[in-house]
Design an enzyme around this catalytic site. Sequence first.
Site, PDB file in Angstrom:
ATOM      1  N   GLU A 283       6.838 -21.629   8.388  1.00  0.00           N
ATOM      2  CA  GLU A 283       7.407 -20.786   9.440  1.00  0.00           C
ATOM      3  C   GLU A 283       8.595 -21.436  10.140  1.00  0.00           C
ATOM      4  OE1 GLU A 283       5.199 -21.371  13.615  1.00  0.00           O
ATOM      5  OE2 GLU A 283       3.981 -20.329  12.143  1.00  0.00           O
TER       6      GLU A 283
ATOM      7  N   GLU B  81       0.802  -1.226   0.000  1.00  0.00           N
ATOM      8  CA  GLU B  81       0.000   0.000   0.000  1.00  0.00           C
ATOM      9  C   GLU B  81       0.833   1.273   0.000  1.00  0.00           C
ATOM     10  OE1 GLU B  81      -2.559  -0.615   3.349  1.00  0.00           O
ATOM     11  OE2 GLU B  81      -4.114  -1.571   2.118  1.00  0.00           O
TER      12      GLU B  81
END
Length: 315
Positions: free
Chosen positions: A127, A96
């Site tokens: 992970e 963004e």
Amino acid sequence: MTESHPGPSPGNRIAHVESPTERRNPATTGIDRMSTADVLATVNAEDRSVPEAVGRALPELTRAVDTATGALRAGGRVHYVGAGTSGRLAVLDAAELAPTYNIPPGWFVPHHAGGPDALREAVEDAEDDEEAAAAELRGSVADGDFVLGLTASGRTPYVLAALRTARHRGAATALVTGNPEAPVPDEVDIRITVDTGPEVVAGSTRMKAGTAQKLVLTSFSTATMIRMGRTYSNLMVSMHATNAKLRGRTVRVLREATGLGTQSCTQALVRAGGDLKVALVHLLSGAETAAAAAALDRAGGHVREALTSVGPATP
């Protein structure tokens, strides 16, 4: 503490994590017997504690912003590293910044465990992949960069391996965690602990812990953009107008900043070749657009600094 019990393969590894986010919340033990309205009210009540928890971490967040700003000014980059919810939030924040502040390509680089596929579907074992993290950071991080890792538990192997690799390559590092009980890794320069306590649903760190990470990320990136001169006052003056809505916003920003009418602001944008900052310095100072552009170039894009060399700024 975390206890790991390796099985016959990495996919069978078991880790017992001690963290406030994993504990049962005494306020929500009867949540499955509540009405829908009461469930929502309970979640909302718990969420209200998150901004206060972020507020307690502002001194460390300040250090992170100033370090990141220094890295960018010196030609470095800012990297986000996360897994699961943390990684998705980091990718969103980085994505963004380009339309909002028209940042140069590569200023903010997100690294998400599991890659693009893990953005849409959970790849839970990603992970734990320290080798993948180390390989990705070795190929991306340079001396002088800043790397911000995010992990609710403070122990995610992918994130810690990435920070360790980054530190070895000369980057400054910070870690955002929701676990005040996790040890501070040697590879972390700044630890930003946001203790949001037990989740409404035990261990569901996409809730309060995730909200805290979102607040930290938007605060961090917004403050960094302000320090880098990507705003004037509280106005977005570095945006890239790629659609009708944003083109309309550029005119509105000029009107707000100068007090002039739509026609004058539109004409100034045309003279400035659509560059909002050039048009703004031109209108506020009275300087020709070429002089306004040159002043901005000397000031590194900071509108207020540019105005000091060509004319007075409005409050």
